[in-house]
Design a protein around this motif. Structure first.
Motif, PDB file in Angstrom:
ATOM      1  N   ILE A   1       8.332  -1.270  -5.433  1.00 28.44           N
ATOM      2  CA  ILE A   1       8.502  -0.704  -4.092  1.00 28.44           C
ATOM      3  C   ILE A   1       9.970  -0.304  -4.020  1.00 28.44           C
ATOM      4  O   ILE A   1      10.860  -1.150  -4.101  1.00 28.44           O
ATOM      5  CB  ILE A   1       8.168  -1.711  -2.969  1.00 28.44           C
ATOM      6  CG1 ILE A   1       6.741  -2.234  -3.104  1.00 28.44           C
ATOM      7  CG2 ILE A   1       8.378  -1.056  -1.591  1.00 28.44           C
ATOM      8  CD1 ILE A   1       5.670  -1.179  -2.893  1.00 28.44           C
TER       9      ILE A   1
ATOM     10  N   ARG B   1       3.982  -1.637   5.068  1.00 27.99           N
ATOM     11  CA  ARG B   1       2.581  -1.866   4.703  1.00 27.99           C
ATOM     12  C   ARG B   1       2.443  -2.151   3.207  1.00 27.99           C
ATOM     13  O   ARG B   1       1.717  -3.063   2.797  1.00 27.99           O
ATOM     14  CB  ARG B   1       1.758  -0.637   5.085  1.00 27.99           C
ATOM     15  CG  ARG B   1       0.265  -0.777   4.808  1.00 27.99           C
ATOM     16  CD  ARG B   1      -0.502   0.432   5.296  1.00 27.99           C
ATOM     17  NE  ARG B   1      -0.228   1.640   4.505  1.00 27.99           N
ATOM     18  CZ  ARG B   1       0.449   2.679   4.943  1.00 27.99           C
ATOM     19  NH1 ARG B   1       0.959   2.681   6.170  1.00 27.99           N
ATOM     20  NH2 ARG B   1       0.646   3.734   4.179  1.00 27.99           N
ATOM     21  N   ARG B   2       3.160  -1.411   2.404  1.00 28.76           N
ATOM     22  CA  ARG B   2       3.064  -1.599   0.950  1.00 28.76           C
ATOM     23  C   ARG B   2       3.706  -2.911   0.500  1.00 28.76           C
ATOM     24  O   ARG B   2       3.253  -3.524  -0.473  1.00 28.76           O
ATOM     25  CB  ARG B   2       3.709  -0.412   0.223  1.00 28.76           C
ATOM     26  CG  ARG B   2       2.839   0.830   0.240  1.00 28.76           C
ATOM     27  CD  ARG B   2       3.474   1.986  -0.508  1.00 28.76           C
ATOM     28  NE  ARG B   2       2.585   3.147  -0.507  1.00 28.76           N
ATOM     29  CZ  ARG B   2       2.950   4.381  -0.789  1.00 28.76           C
ATOM     30  NH1 ARG B   2       4.229   4.636  -1.089  1.00 28.76           N
ATOM     31  NH2 ARG B   2       2.076   5.369  -0.776  1.00 28.76           N
TER      32      ARG B   2
ATOM     33  N   MET C   1       1.664  -5.379  -1.756  1.00 29.42           N
ATOM     34  CA  MET C   1       2.160  -5.700  -3.089  1.00 29.42           C
ATOM     35  C   MET C   1       2.342  -7.198  -3.278  1.00 29.42           C
ATOM     36  O   MET C   1       2.001  -7.754  -4.339  1.00 29.42           O
ATOM     37  CB  MET C   1       3.487  -4.974  -3.338  1.00 29.42           C
ATOM     38  CG  MET C   1       4.090  -5.243  -4.719  1.00 29.42           C
ATOM     39  SD  MET C   1       2.996  -4.769  -6.085  1.00 29.42           S
ATOM     40  CE  MET C   1       3.364  -3.010  -6.209  1.00 29.42           C
TER      41      MET C   1
ATOM     42  N   ILE D   1      -0.479   0.635  -6.048  1.00 28.55           N
ATOM     43  CA  ILE D   1       0.680   0.648  -5.153  1.00 28.55           C
ATOM     44  C   ILE D   1       1.930   1.094  -5.900  1.00 28.55           C
ATOM     45  O   ILE D   1       2.735   1.887  -5.386  1.00 28.55           O
ATOM     46  CB  ILE D   1       0.899  -0.744  -4.529  1.00 28.55           C
ATOM     47  CG1 ILE D   1      -0.321  -1.167  -3.699  1.00 28.55           C
ATOM     48  CG2 ILE D   1       2.150  -0.747  -3.648  1.00 28.55           C
ATOM     49  CD1 ILE D   1      -0.315  -2.638  -3.328  1.00 28.55           C
TER      50      ILE D   1
ATOM     51  N   ARG E   1       1.731   4.930  -6.553  1.00 27.85           N
ATOM     52  CA  ARG E   1       1.841   5.674  -5.296  1.00 27.85           C
ATOM     53  C   ARG E   1       3.259   5.612  -4.735  1.00 27.85           C
ATOM     54  O   ARG E   1       3.781   6.613  -4.224  1.00 27.85           O
ATOM     55  CB  ARG E   1       0.843   5.140  -4.267  1.00 27.85           C
ATOM     56  CG  ARG E   1      -0.611   5.513  -4.554  1.00 27.85           C
ATOM     57  CD  ARG E   1      -1.538   4.945  -3.486  1.00 27.85           C
ATOM     58  NE  ARG E   1      -2.919   5.261  -3.748  1.00 27.85           N
ATOM     59  CZ  ARG E   1      -3.526   6.402  -3.381  1.00 27.85           C
ATOM     60  NH1 ARG E   1      -2.840   7.323  -2.708  1.00 27.85           N
ATOM     61  NH2 ARG E   1      -4.792   6.616  -3.661  1.00 27.85           N
ATOM     62  N   ASP E   2       3.889   4.445  -4.847  1.00 29.12           N
ATOM     63  CA  ASP E   2       5.246   4.338  -4.291  1.00 29.12           C
ATOM     64  C   ASP E   2       6.242   5.127  -5.138  1.00 29.12           C
ATOM     65  O   ASP E   2       7.167   5.743  -4.595  1.00 29.12           O
ATOM     66  CB  ASP E   2       5.682   2.873  -4.193  1.00 29.12           C
ATOM     67  CG  ASP E   2       6.801   2.703  -3.178  1.00 29.12           C
ATOM     68  OD1 ASP E   2       6.522   2.789  -1.962  1.00 29.12           O
ATOM     69  OD2 ASP E   2       7.966   2.525  -3.597  1.00 29.12           O
TER      70      ASP E   2
END
Length: 314
Positions: free
Chosen positions: A18, A239-240, A244, A259, A262-263
């Motif tokens: 993230i 949210r992630r 995660m 995740i 996408r991040d």
């Protein structure tokens, strides 16, 4: 002859799953959003730092990968050293107040720093993270500071934001915090290195050249110009982060991979939305991402994932 005090430490690289990108306070290195990383093994990627202190040294000096650098040219470096010295000075004052008359005044002595990376520097492989983590860990050991790793991560953060996450192994969150003084912005170990032994990381060095746009300059421009950035900070990252941490706790690789990719994609989309646009990935980087998606398609599940920091390397 005056005694020379010396210590040597190594520190790892961490790869964010993230991403941290953007500061709410550039001086204190306070991030706009929390982030989370995986600390990599030091067998192949690490920084080794040796610090010596002596009353006979006339000034602070730094050697990076065998070349002497102007230590005063980096405000972040001098700030990190100054912060550690203040902690040492407080310790010395406490020792004297407790009757320890021969407390060594290390806070007043100049230091010599020798730091070496066993991987390309400033090429998107988190060299600043391991570098400042090693620096602060070495200062903490040399100065015999009583602060915990989480507390020292605040000092590492002053040098390089992501460095605070390299103060721990395993899976590490950097809590953004809300306090103006940054007291609640520190690293927090989510799980140690023994938690998920099956998870393996492969580093693909696409280029070892120094990136044309530094992370510091890039993220500041993003904060000022990207319209997508605000949505990422407000809703996507919180949210992630929750999802995660859940994926890591449950060792759910399918969720972890989804995740992570996408991040990474959104981080680079925000960079492209920056004006002028910033492009850290190249054609080889994008080809690697395509291969991973094709591989997962053949396997019928998420068997691998990719992530890219501010550089072309996967």
């Amino acid at each position: 002859m005056t005694r020379v005090y010396e210590t040597t430490v190594t520190a790892p690289v961490n790869i964010a799953v993230i991403k941290y990108w953007g500061k709410r306070d550039s001086a204190l290195i306070l991030p706009t959003n929390s982030s989370l990383s995986v600390t990599l093994s030091q067998d192949h990627l690490s920084t080794r730092t040796t610090i010596r202190a002596s009353a006979e040294f006339t000034k602070d000096r730094l050697w990076l990968n065998g070349v002497e650098e102007d230590i005063g040219a980096s405000k972040r470096l001098t700030n990190s050293i100054a912060t550690a010295r203040k902690l040492r000075e407080a310790l010395e004052q406490k020792q004297r107040s407790n009757g320890v008359e021969d407390a060594v005044p290390l806070s007043k002595w100049s230091i010599h720093i020798c730091s070496e990376n066993n991987f390309p520097t400033a090429a998107g492989l988190a060299s600043s993270a391991s570098g400042y983590s090693a620096l602060v860990s070495a200062l903490g050991t040399l100065f015999e500071l009583p602060q915990s790793a989480a507390e020292l991560s605040r000092v590492a953060r002053v040098g390089s934001g992501s460095a605070c996450r390299s103060m721990f192994g395993g899976f590490v969150a950097w809590r953004a915090g809300v306090a103006a003084d940054g007291n609640d912005s520190f690293a927090d170990q989510v799980a140690d290195h023994r938690h998920w032994p099956e998870l393996q990381a492969l580093i693909l060095v696409v280029s070892d050249k120094k990136k044309t746009v530094s992370s510091t300059a890039g993220m500041q421009t993003t904060v000022e110009t990207s319209e997508l950035f605000g949505e990422r900070v407000r809703s996507v990252v919180p949210r992630r982060m929750q999802a995660m941490e859940k994926a890591i706790a449950e060792r759910d690789f399918s969720a972890f991979a989804d995740i992570t990719m996408r991040d990474s994609n959104q981080f680079h989309a925000v960079c492209l939305d920056t004006y002028p646009p910033i492009s850290y990935m190249n054609d080889v980087s994008r080809s690697i991402a395509n291969i991973i998606h094709a591989f997962n398609g053949v396997r019928g599940r998420a068997a691998a994932a990719y992530t890219y920091d501010a550089g072309p390397n996967a």
